[in-house]
Enzyme design. Structure first.
Site, PDB file in Angstrom:
ATOM      1  N   SER A  91     -40.498  30.462   3.415  1.00 54.88           N
ATOM      2  CA  SER A  91     -41.754  29.722   3.552  1.00 54.88           C
ATOM      3  C   SER A  91     -42.812  30.569   4.249  1.00 54.88           C
ATOM      4  O   SER A  91     -42.584  31.064   5.356  1.00 54.88           O
ATOM      5  CB  SER A  91     -41.521  28.453   4.370  1.00 54.88           C
ATOM      6  OG  SER A  91     -42.769  27.922   4.755  1.00 54.88           O
ATOM      7  N   HIS A 102     -41.957  30.029  -0.998  1.00 57.18           N
ATOM      8  CA  HIS A 102     -42.188  28.605  -0.745  1.00 57.18           C
ATOM      9  C   HIS A 102     -43.564  28.418  -0.101  1.00 57.18           C
ATOM     10  O   HIS A 102     -43.861  29.009   0.933  1.00 57.18           O
ATOM     11  CB  HIS A 102     -41.073  28.113   0.187  1.00 57.18           C
ATOM     12  CG  HIS A 102     -41.046  26.641   0.437  1.00 57.18           C
ATOM     13  ND1 HIS A 102     -40.472  25.742  -0.438  1.00 57.18           N
ATOM     14  CD2 HIS A 102     -41.504  25.905   1.476  1.00 57.18           C
ATOM     15  CE1 HIS A 102     -40.574  24.516   0.058  1.00 57.18           C
ATOM     16  NE2 HIS A 102     -41.209  24.584   1.214  1.00 57.18           N
ATOM     17  N   ASP A 113     -46.053  25.776   1.546  1.00 57.24           N
ATOM     18  CA  ASP A 113     -46.141  24.452   2.165  1.00 57.24           C
ATOM     19  C   ASP A 113     -47.582  23.977   2.206  1.00 57.24           C
ATOM     20  O   ASP A 113     -48.376  24.442   3.021  1.00 57.24           O
ATOM     21  CB  ASP A 113     -45.564  24.505   3.584  1.00 57.24           C
ATOM     22  CG  ASP A 113     -44.050  24.555   3.585  1.00 57.24           C
ATOM     23  OD1 ASP A 113     -43.433  23.717   2.901  1.00 57.24           O
ATOM     24  OD2 ASP A 113     -43.481  25.426   4.267  1.00 57.24           O
ATOM     25  N   MET A 155     -50.142  21.112   3.060  1.00 52.32           N
ATOM     26  CA  MET A 155     -50.220  19.917   3.928  1.00 52.32           C
ATOM     27  C   MET A 155     -51.662  19.431   4.031  1.00 52.32           C
ATOM     28  O   MET A 155     -52.580  20.247   4.141  1.00 52.32           O
ATOM     29  CB  MET A 155     -49.710  20.261   5.327  1.00 52.32           C
ATOM     30  CG  MET A 155     -48.323  20.864   5.355  1.00 52.32           C
ATOM     31  SD  MET A 155     -47.757  21.074   7.039  1.00 52.32           S
ATOM     32  CE  MET A 155     -46.215  21.972   6.750  1.00 52.32           C
ATOM     33  N   HIS A 163     -44.517  23.205  -2.357  1.00 52.75           N
ATOM     34  CA  HIS A 163     -44.044  21.960  -1.735  1.00 52.75           C
ATOM     35  C   HIS A 163     -45.268  21.170  -1.279  1.00 52.75           C
ATOM     36  O   HIS A 163     -45.914  21.531  -0.292  1.00 52.75           O
ATOM     37  CB  HIS A 163     -43.130  22.345  -0.554  1.00 52.75           C
ATOM     38  CG  HIS A 163     -42.604  21.191   0.232  1.00 52.75           C
ATOM     39  ND1 HIS A 163     -41.996  21.346   1.470  1.00 52.75           N
ATOM     40  CD2 HIS A 163     -42.570  19.862  -0.026  1.00 52.75           C
ATOM     41  CE1 HIS A 163     -41.630  20.164   1.925  1.00 52.75           C
ATOM     42  NE2 HIS A 163     -41.965  19.251   1.052  1.00 52.75           N
ATOM     43  N   MET A 205     -46.963  18.395   0.505  1.00 53.25           N
ATOM     44  CA  MET A 205     -46.848  17.333   1.516  1.00 53.25           C
ATOM     45  C   MET A 205     -48.223  16.683   1.619  1.00 53.25           C
ATOM     46  O   MET A 205     -48.940  16.831   2.610  1.00 53.25           O
ATOM     47  CB  MET A 205     -46.386  17.938   2.848  1.00 53.25           C
ATOM     48  CG  MET A 205     -44.903  18.291   2.828  1.00 53.25           C
ATOM     49  SD  MET A 205     -44.439  19.432   4.133  1.00 53.25           S
ATOM     50  CE  MET A 205     -44.878  20.976   3.333  1.00 53.25           C
ATOM     51  N   MET A 227     -35.105  17.210   2.865  1.00 51.86           N
ATOM     52  CA  MET A 227     -35.720  17.719   4.100  1.00 51.86           C
ATOM     53  C   MET A 227     -34.709  17.628   5.248  1.00 51.86           C
ATOM     54  O   MET A 227     -34.100  16.593   5.471  1.00 51.86           O
ATOM     55  CB  MET A 227     -36.964  16.889   4.462  1.00 51.86           C
ATOM     56  CG  MET A 227     -38.175  17.110   3.579  1.00 51.86           C
ATOM     57  SD  MET A 227     -38.764  18.819   3.467  1.00 51.86           S
ATOM     58  CE  MET A 227     -39.132  19.215   5.184  1.00 51.86           C
ATOM     59  N   PHE A 259     -44.126  20.786  10.286  1.00 54.93           N
ATOM     60  CA  PHE A 259     -44.179  21.993  11.111  1.00 54.93           C
ATOM     61  C   PHE A 259     -42.959  22.874  10.899  1.00 54.93           C
ATOM     62  O   PHE A 259     -41.860  22.370  10.636  1.00 54.93           O
ATOM     63  CB  PHE A 259     -44.267  21.605  12.607  1.00 54.93           C
ATOM     64  CG  PHE A 259     -45.485  20.787  12.907  1.00 54.93           C
ATOM     65  CD1 PHE A 259     -46.708  21.398  13.175  1.00 54.93           C
ATOM     66  CD2 PHE A 259     -45.429  19.400  12.869  1.00 54.93           C
ATOM     67  CE1 PHE A 259     -47.852  20.635  13.416  1.00 54.93           C
ATOM     68  CE2 PHE A 259     -46.567  18.625  13.100  1.00 54.93           C
ATOM     69  CZ  PHE A 259     -47.777  19.249  13.377  1.00 54.93           C
ATOM     70  N   GLY A 260     -43.168  24.183  11.045  1.00 59.62           N
ATOM     71  CA  GLY A 260     -42.049  25.113  11.027  1.00 59.62           C
ATOM     72  C   GLY A 260     -41.406  25.164  12.408  1.00 59.62           C
ATOM     73  O   GLY A 260     -41.930  24.599  13.373  1.00 59.62           O
ATOM     74  N   ASP A 294     -34.737  22.309   3.269  1.00 57.02           N
ATOM     75  CA  ASP A 294     -35.936  22.847   3.908  1.00 57.02           C
ATOM     76  C   ASP A 294     -36.068  22.309   5.332  1.00 57.02           C
ATOM     77  O   ASP A 294     -36.152  21.101   5.531  1.00 57.02           O
ATOM     78  CB  ASP A 294     -37.154  22.438   3.061  1.00 57.02           C
ATOM     79  CG  ASP A 294     -38.468  23.000   3.565  1.00 57.02           C
ATOM     80  OD1 ASP A 294     -38.470  23.850   4.478  1.00 57.02           O
ATOM     81  OD2 ASP A 294     -39.510  22.588   3.018  1.00 57.02           O
ATOM     82  N   GLY A 295     -36.090  23.247   6.298  1.00 57.71           N
ATOM     83  CA  GLY A 295     -36.314  22.881   7.694  1.00 57.71           C
ATOM     84  C   GLY A 295     -35.178  23.306   8.590  1.00 57.71           C
ATOM     85  O   GLY A 295     -34.054  22.825   8.460  1.00 57.71           O
ATOM     86  N   GLY A 318     -38.405  29.553   7.017  1.00 59.19           N
ATOM     87  CA  GLY A 318     -39.652  30.128   7.519  1.00 59.19           C
ATOM     88  C   GLY A 318     -39.377  31.012   8.710  1.00 59.19           C
ATOM     89  O   GLY A 318     -39.346  32.247   8.607  1.00 59.19           O
ATOM     90  N   SER A 319     -39.125  30.393   9.854  1.00 58.39           N
ATOM     91  CA  SER A 319     -38.943  31.186  11.079  1.00 58.39           C
ATOM     92  C   SER A 319     -37.742  32.120  11.004  1.00 58.39           C
ATOM     93  O   SER A 319     -37.814  33.249  11.520  1.00 58.39           O
ATOM     94  CB  SER A 319     -38.872  30.281  12.308  1.00 58.39           C
ATOM     95  OG  SER A 319     -38.239  29.077  12.030  1.00 58.39           O
TER      96      SER A 319
HETATM   97  C1  DX5 Z   1     -41.830  21.823   7.068  1.00 56.61           C
HETATM   98  C2  DX5 Z   1     -41.929  22.766   5.906  1.00 56.61           C
HETATM   99  C3  DX5 Z   1     -40.923  23.872   5.915  1.00 56.61           C
HETATM  100  C4  DX5 Z   1     -41.010  24.782   7.105  1.00 56.61           C
HETATM  101  C5  DX5 Z   1     -39.732  25.526   7.284  1.00 56.61           C
HETATM  102  O1  DX5 Z   1     -42.635  20.736   6.833  1.00 56.61           O
HETATM  103  O2  DX5 Z   1     -41.767  22.078   4.697  1.00 56.61           O
HETATM  104  O3  DX5 Z   1     -40.976  24.612   4.705  1.00 56.61           O
HETATM  105  O4  DX5 Z   1     -42.029  25.721   6.967  1.00 56.61           O
HETATM  106  O5  DX5 Z   1     -39.844  26.288   8.430  1.00 56.61           O
HETATM  107  P1  DX5 Z   1     -38.566  26.607   9.347  1.00 56.61           P
HETATM  108  O6  DX5 Z   1     -37.615  27.357   8.475  1.00 56.61           O
HETATM  109  O7  DX5 Z   1     -39.132  27.423  10.448  1.00 56.61           O
HETATM  110  O8  DX5 Z   1     -38.021  25.287   9.789  1.00 56.61           O
HETATM  111 ZN    ZN Z   2     -41.487  23.164   2.756  1.00 59.21          ZN
END
Ligand code: DX5
Ligand code: ZN
Length: 213
Positions: A9, A34, A36, A38, A67, A69, A138, A144-145, A173-174, A195-196
């Site tokens: 992500s 990916h 995101d 929002m 994705h 949101m 999810m 948030f990441g 995801d998450g 992501g992280s």
């Molecule tokens: C959260 C996002 C994820 C997020 C994942 O709403 O949909 O894609 O960026 O980040 P990590 O891997 O850091 O949880």
């Molecule tokens: Zn996502």
């Protein structure tokens, strides 16, 4: 053993240098990217929209996994498809008409994904399985990441597999990291979003390779 698809992500990327971040992901072995999206309404955060996806498309050829949101995602499907999305995932909780939205995604030439928040019952999915290419479970509250992975996800993956069968990809995801990735594979995940775990790693290629298993 089946191969895991890794979709990092860009939420954790340097968003002011996104083109180069996309290339860095591709060169590090990412299968998909990916995105995101929002809207500050469906989730309490705002990221980016179609123009940014369109510019990402100029930098890499690998699939863009979008994705959404956002509330009433049906309003923007054709625009994300035109921007170069390959897969578009909408939230069950956000659609006015889930079936019509999934059909629209396919009619626009993209793979159709449906996502559920952690508290949404998977029983609602059954009725849509014929118009789904991917189900996104999810494993944090969207928005948030860097949040903590929810342990209930393993059980939900197993339950989801029974509902959708073998033809639908299961994405998680998450909070996905190198520790829970093998357990997610065992529970039936086909696609891992991270992501992280990818962007905070000292060696991005190594992190992606390990997520692949
Ligand atoms: C959260 C996002 C994820 C997020 C994942 O709403 O949909 O894609 O960026 O980040 P990590 O891997 O850091 O949880
Ligand atoms: Zn996502």
């Amino acid at each position: 053993m089946k191969k895991m698809i890794v979709s990092p992500s860009v939420l954790s990327a340097d968003l002011a240098d996104l083109g180069n971040e996309c290339r860095r992901l591709r060169d590090s072995g990412a299968d998909w990217i990916h995105c995101d999206v929002m809207d500050g309404s469906f989730v309490p955060n705002i990221t980016f929209g179609m123009p940014v996806v369109k510019d990402m498309r100029k930098y890499v050829d690998i699939p863009l996994d979008v994705h959404l949101m956002i509330d009433k995602p049906e309003r923007y499907i054709s625009q994300f498809a035109d921007a170069g999305a390959d897969l578009i995932t909408v939230h069950l909780e956000a659609c006015t008409n889930v079936r019509a939205t999934l059909r629209l995604i396919r009619d626009c030439g993209c793979k159709a994904g449906l996502s559920v928040k952690p508290a949404t019952s998977l029983q609602y999915i059954e009725q849509y399985k014929d118009c789904l290419d991917m189900l996104l479970i999810m494993s944090v509250e969207p928005g948030f990441g860097g949040q903590k992975f929810m342990e209930q996800t393993y059980r939900r993956l197993r339950e989801a597999r029974k509902i959708v069968g073998d033809k639908v990809l299961l994405q998680v995801d998450g909070g996905v990291n190198l520790t829970n990735a093998p357990l997610l594979a065992e529970a039936g995940a086909d696609v891992l979003v991270a992501g992280s775990a990818v962007f905070n790693a000292t060696d991005m290629s190594e992190a992606i390779r390990k997520l692949k298993g």
